[in-house]
Design a protein around this motif. Structure first.
Motif, mmCIF file in Angstrom:
data_model
loop_
_atom_site.group_PDB
_atom_site.id
_atom_site.type_symbol
_atom_site.label_atom_id
_atom_site.label_comp_id
_atom_site.label_asym_id
_atom_site.label_seq_id
_atom_site.Cartn_x
_atom_site.Cartn_y
_atom_site.Cartn_z
ATOM 1 N N GLY A 174 34.822 31.292 -56.617
ATOM 2 C CA GLY A 174 34.239 30.379 -57.592
ATOM 3 C C GLY A 174 32.736 30.567 -57.694
ATOM 4 O O GLY A 174 32.168 30.614 -58.779
ATOM 5 N N ASP A 206 30.731 33.386 -71.111
ATOM 6 C CA ASP A 206 29.941 33.184 -69.894
ATOM 7 C C ASP A 206 29.954 31.724 -69.476
ATOM 8 O O ASP A 206 30.131 31.396 -68.316
ATOM 9 C CB ASP A 206 28.487 33.627 -70.123
ATOM 10 C CG ASP A 206 28.332 35.122 -69.915
ATOM 11 O OD1 ASP A 206 29.203 35.705 -69.249
ATOM 12 O OD2 ASP A 206 27.359 35.685 -70.415
ATOM 13 N N TYR A 232 34.588 27.499 -65.087
ATOM 14 C CA TYR A 232 35.758 27.792 -64.236
ATOM 15 C C TYR A 232 35.325 27.823 -62.776
ATOM 16 O O TYR A 232 35.951 27.232 -61.909
ATOM 17 C CB TYR A 232 36.375 29.154 -64.549
ATOM 18 C CG TYR A 232 37.070 29.289 -65.879
ATOM 19 C CD1 TYR A 232 37.561 28.186 -66.548
ATOM 20 C CD2 TYR A 232 37.249 30.541 -66.441
ATOM 21 C CE1 TYR A 232 38.190 28.327 -67.766
ATOM 22 C CE2 TYR A 232 37.876 30.692 -67.662
ATOM 23 C CZ TYR A 232 38.341 29.583 -68.328
ATOM 24 O OH TYR A 232 38.952 29.740 -69.528
ATOM 25 N N MET A 276 31.901 33.621 -59.646
ATOM 26 C CA MET A 276 32.033 33.469 -61.094
ATOM 27 C C MET A 276 30.852 32.741 -61.703
ATOM 28 O O MET A 276 30.496 32.963 -62.854
ATOM 29 C CB MET A 276 33.318 32.700 -61.413
ATOM 30 C CG MET A 276 34.555 33.493 -61.145
ATOM 31 S SD MET A 276 35.971 32.425 -61.228
ATOM 32 C CE MET A 276 35.932 32.023 -62.945
ATOM 33 N N MET A 277 30.247 31.832 -60.920
ATOM 34 C CA MET A 277 29.166 31.032 -61.479
ATOM 35 C C MET A 277 27.855 31.793 -61.569
ATOM 36 O O MET A 277 27.018 31.491 -62.417
ATOM 37 C CB MET A 277 28.943 29.789 -60.603
ATOM 38 C CG MET A 277 30.027 28.761 -60.729
ATOM 39 S SD MET A 277 29.982 27.629 -59.336
ATOM 40 C CE MET A 277 28.394 26.866 -59.609
ATOM 41 N N MET A 278 27.652 32.761 -60.684
ATOM 42 C CA MET A 278 26.306 33.328 -60.580
ATOM 43 C C MET A 278 25.859 34.208 -61.754
ATOM 44 O O MET A 278 24.758 34.011 -62.264
ATOM 45 C CB MET A 278 26.162 34.052 -59.244
ATOM 46 C CG MET A 278 26.189 33.078 -58.078
ATOM 47 S SD MET A 278 26.087 33.879 -56.478
ATOM 48 C CE MET A 278 24.317 34.125 -56.345
ATOM 49 N N PRO A 279 26.661 35.171 -62.229
ATOM 50 C CA PRO A 279 26.171 36.003 -63.342
ATOM 51 C C PRO A 279 25.880 35.225 -64.634
ATOM 52 O O PRO A 279 24.866 35.501 -65.286
ATOM 53 C CB PRO A 279 27.295 37.027 -63.543
ATOM 54 C CG PRO A 279 28.016 37.054 -62.251
ATOM 55 C CD PRO A 279 27.942 35.666 -61.705
ATOM 56 N N PRO A 280 26.721 34.235 -65.027
ATOM 57 C CA PRO A 280 26.386 33.506 -66.264
ATOM 58 C C PRO A 280 25.044 32.789 -66.184
ATOM 59 O O PRO A 280 24.339 32.695 -67.194
ATOM 60 C CB PRO A 280 27.535 32.494 -66.393
ATOM 61 C CG PRO A 280 28.655 33.093 -65.674
ATOM 62 C CD PRO A 280 28.052 33.839 -64.519
ATOM 63 N N VAL A 281 24.662 32.304 -65.003
ATOM 64 C CA VAL A 281 23.368 31.633 -64.858
ATOM 65 C C VAL A 281 22.248 32.606 -65.242
ATOM 66 O O VAL A 281 21.292 32.248 -65.930
ATOM 67 C CB VAL A 281 23.173 31.134 -63.414
ATOM 68 C CG1 VAL A 281 21.758 30.608 -63.225
ATOM 69 C CG2 VAL A 281 24.173 30.049 -63.087
ATOM 70 N N LEU A 330 33.193 30.867 -67.989
ATOM 71 C CA LEU A 330 33.303 31.415 -66.634
ATOM 72 C C LEU A 330 32.540 30.554 -65.639
ATOM 73 O O LEU A 330 33.032 30.245 -64.555
ATOM 74 C CB LEU A 330 32.766 32.850 -66.585
ATOM 75 C CG LEU A 330 33.701 33.941 -67.083
ATOM 76 C CD1 LEU A 330 33.000 35.280 -67.061
ATOM 77 C CD2 LEU A 330 34.953 33.997 -66.221
ATOM 78 N N LEU A 331 31.321 30.165 -66.057
ATOM 79 C CA LEU A 331 30.504 29.307 -65.200
ATOM 80 C C LEU A 331 31.255 28.017 -64.874
ATOM 81 O O LEU A 331 31.325 27.585 -63.726
ATOM 82 C CB LEU A 331 29.184 28.993 -65.906
ATOM 83 C CG LEU A 331 28.236 28.043 -65.204
ATOM 84 C CD1 LEU A 331 27.642 28.707 -63.989
ATOM 85 C CD2 LEU A 331 27.130 27.595 -66.133
ATOM 86 N N SER A 340 22.517 35.201 -67.280
ATOM 87 C CA SER A 340 22.461 35.489 -68.718
ATOM 88 C C SER A 340 21.941 34.283 -69.497
ATOM 89 O O SER A 340 21.477 34.426 -70.620
ATOM 90 C CB SER A 340 23.813 35.963 -69.254
ATOM 91 O OG SER A 340 24.833 35.082 -68.904
#
Lengths: 375, 296
Positions: B101, A331, A337, B104-109, A334-335, B111
């Motif tokens: 881009g 994760d 990237y 890609m950034m939004m879901p990890p934030v 990915l963030l 979690s």
């Protein structure tokens, strides 16, 4: 094949500097020296560097670089945005295992076969894909990833189905087995041999793309990217040009897939999902679209991201330490990237290649000034 | 027969969620010319912020839902202002890549704050069932269908009768002429992103409540399923988004029930894509799209 203008004439006639580049594999003395140094480095570096962890990282970076070079042909040079590159890498990987593992043929057969299988699918898809422009192609290529994963999960005799398959194809070239390399009394670990194989292929594909892009077909791709209608008016056949880009791009992806398979030794259909396409896209955007070294720089950079996250995972906030609290390293990568893609596109759309060029120009001003000065 | 009607009802409800998500894509694409992949991120953030407000802060479900929809709309508008506006009219793929881009950034934030486990917003609908003849429809499905109808109607009225709606249409049609008439392109772009954010958040809440797919990692992939929908319907056609959504939802629901064995594992996941490709071969501009005339 090519008309060779002797260096003396070229020097006097400044107009010839702007003429079409000479068609040679390497077009300058500096280039030839560069190739020689590259070859020496590829062999000397792994033999003197025994850290298998970092060699492994570099090997993954090399394979990602090759795959990204393929995507760079399509997206960077020919201007067709594709989110489906992982599908072709996947086809290459499973073909390599089928031809090299199940049929037991040598690498000289299975590596090209991996590329050709992907290119055949690429050629079959190209006519449909080329009817589409911009976002349409991006979405259809996304569909391709979903479809290839679904097919791969449902032909267990070749792919091992959901669970995947061990890769038994051998990385041998004649008497040389790259997985168990030995020179005289010295024998080397797997990572060292694979490094030589993978980075030789990187060099080979660098030469290939550099030269293809200097040919008529390669320049046609860039012309179509910059202004498709103008290019067509000038006599570039658009369909054929874009189909060329598609086939070359997917061939390279297939070969990268073959190498990926032997390097990983175990492959599963689910590994070749959208996230892999994303990684390749991140590589070429960060490295530099439509530049020769962009994919290599980008691949080194992007492969380092999860490694660095791993190293610093104890001191970074929000990272998972067992259980399901916080985010996983994947994760976090990915963030990063995503963040890097956005930052590079906004601040430096030409990527790392342009950054490095600017630094070099600052350290050592470009020679052009001296040539143009009145004398 | 009853069983088929039952599946049809489920399909319509699923299709409505697809339609709302697709509408978000269509509005941004129509008003700004940007193909906004970040929609999937709005879905995730909408669902998780509702979870936060409802389960952790303790607000009533409907208040939490409205607040998170507003929050995600604001986030979307800020994203447009910070990252997308600058490149919106550049070339074709820079804006797509930028929104990618962002996606890609939004879901990890999410979690980072709530981890990667499965959570639940709870069951605001109750698993109550309404019976029409022999067909039983859950209240959630009814709510989804009704709300979708209302949203689509409001959009139709908004675009046709309000000053802002007309300004958005004008910007879509001819940005320069609209600018000359005093329409602020910044306002229109930000507003369209805010609307897309609100729709995405709403779709996310619908997906994450009981009877949907649950709240966990991978929720953004449902927004990707809205991509075949907009291709099917035509990239700039709101009507196409709704019709396409319903078609994909219904067919997928039937595929889940009937085609699972014969066509291999995971067939229902590729059905929307296969459908899309079949349509594209015949009509590359989609069912309701208009063919672009290109001039030199």
């Amino acid at each position: 094949m090519a008309v060779d203008v002797s260096p003396g004439v070229a020097e006097k006639n400044s107009a010839s500097k702007h003429a079409a580049p000479k068609l040679r594999l390497v077009n300058s003395r500096a280039g030839r020296i560069g190739v020689a140094v590259f070859i020496v480095l590829i062999v000397a570096f792994p033999l003197n560097f025994g850290d298998t962890y970092w060699l492994g990282v570099l090997n993954s970076a090399g394979i990602a670089a090759i795959a990204a070079m393929g995507l760079n042909v399509l997206t960077g040079y020919a201007g067709q945005l594709s989110l489906g590159h992982a599908a072709f890498v996947s086809i290459g990987a499973f073909t390599a295992q089928y031809v090299g593992g199940q049929l037991g043929l040598p690498m000289i057969v299975w590596l090209p076969a991996a590329g050709i299988a992907a290119a055949v699918v690429g050629a079959a898809v190209a006519p449909f894909a080329l009817r589409l422009h911009g976002p349409y192609l991006a979405i259809v290529s996304l569909a391709l990833v979903a479809i290839v994963v679904w097919v791969a999960r449902n032909i267990p005799s070749i792919t091992g189905g959901n669970e995947g398959t061990f890769v038994t194809a051998e990385a041998t070239l004649g008497p040389i087995n790259f997985a168990e390399l030995s020179i005289g009394p010295l024998s080397f670990v797997r990572e060292q041999g694979m490094f030589i194989l993978i980075w030789s292929m990187v060099g080979l594909f660098l030469l290939l793309t550099a030269n293809v892009m200097r040919t008529r077909a390669g320049r046609a791709m860039q012309a179509v990217r910059d202004h498709d209608i103008a290019a067509e008016v000038l006599g570039v056949r658009m369909m054929r040009t874009q189909a060329n880009a598609f086939v070359l791009s997917t061939f390279i992806a297939g070969v990268a897939g073959g190498l990926l398979a032997v390097n990983l030794e175990y492959i599963r259909p689910d590994e070749f999902g959208v996230h892999l396409s994303v990684e390749y896209l991140a590589i070429i955007v960060i490295g530099g679209l439509a530049s020769l070294w962009g994919p290599v720089l980008g691949a080194l950079f992007v492969t380092m991201v999860p490694v660095i996250v791993d190293i610093f995972s104890d001191s970074l906030p929000f990272i998972q330490h067992g259980g399901t609290d916080g985010m996983s390293t994947t994760d976090m990568s990915l963030l990063l990237y995503g963040l890097l893609i956005v930052i590079f596109l906004l601040a430096e759309p030409k990527g790392l290649v342009a950054v490095i060029r600017r630094i070099r120009d600052r350290v050592r001003p470009p020679r052009k000034a001296a040539v143009n000065s009145p004398a | 027969m009853t069983e088929n009607l039952q599946i049809l009802a489920g399909g319509i409800s699923l299709g409505c969620v697809f339609a709302l998500l697709a509408l978000g894509f269509v509005i941004v694409s129509k008003a700004t010319g940007v193909f906004n992949l970040a929609q999937g991120g709005f879905v995730v953030w909408g669902a998780y912020s509702t979870y936060f407000l409802h389960q952790q802060v303790g607000l009533p479900f409907y208040v939490a839902a409205v607040l998170s929809i507003l929050f995600v709309a604001l986030v979307a508008a800020v994203m447009e202002a910070v990252a997308v506006h600058k490149v919106a009219s550049k070339n074709l793929y820079t804006p797509i890549l930028v929104t990618f881009g962002l996606l890609m950034m939004m879901p990890p934030v999410v979690s980072a704050f709530w981890g990667t486990g499965q959570l639940t917003i709870g069951d605001p609908w109750g698993l109550k069932v309404i019976r029409i003849g022999e067909v039983a429809i859950t209240e959630r499905n009814v709510a989804v269908i009704v709300v979708t109808l209302i949203v689509v109607a409001v959009f139709g009225l908004f675009f046709r009768y309000t000053r802002l709606g007309l300004a958005m249409q004008a910007t879509a049609l001819d940005p320069e002429a609209a600018l000359a008439q005093g329409v602020s392109d910044k306002l229109v772009h930000r507003l369209s992103w805010a609307i897309a954010g609100a729709l995405g958040a709403f779709g996310g809440i619908m997906l994450a409540t009981a009877g949907g797919v649950g709240l966990g990692p991978g929720l953004e992939e449902y927004a990707l399923l809205a991509l075949p929908v907009i291709i099917l319907g035509g990239i700039e056609s709101p009507l196409g988004a709704v019709v396409g959504g319903l078609i994909v939802g219904i067919i997928q629901q039937f595929a889940v029930v009937y085609a699972a064995e014969d066509f291999g594992v995971g067939f229902e996941e590729v059905v929307p894509y296969l459908l899309m490709i079949a349509v594209m071969l015949v009509r590359p501009q989609g069912l309701f799209g208009t063919r672009k005339v290109r001039r030199i």
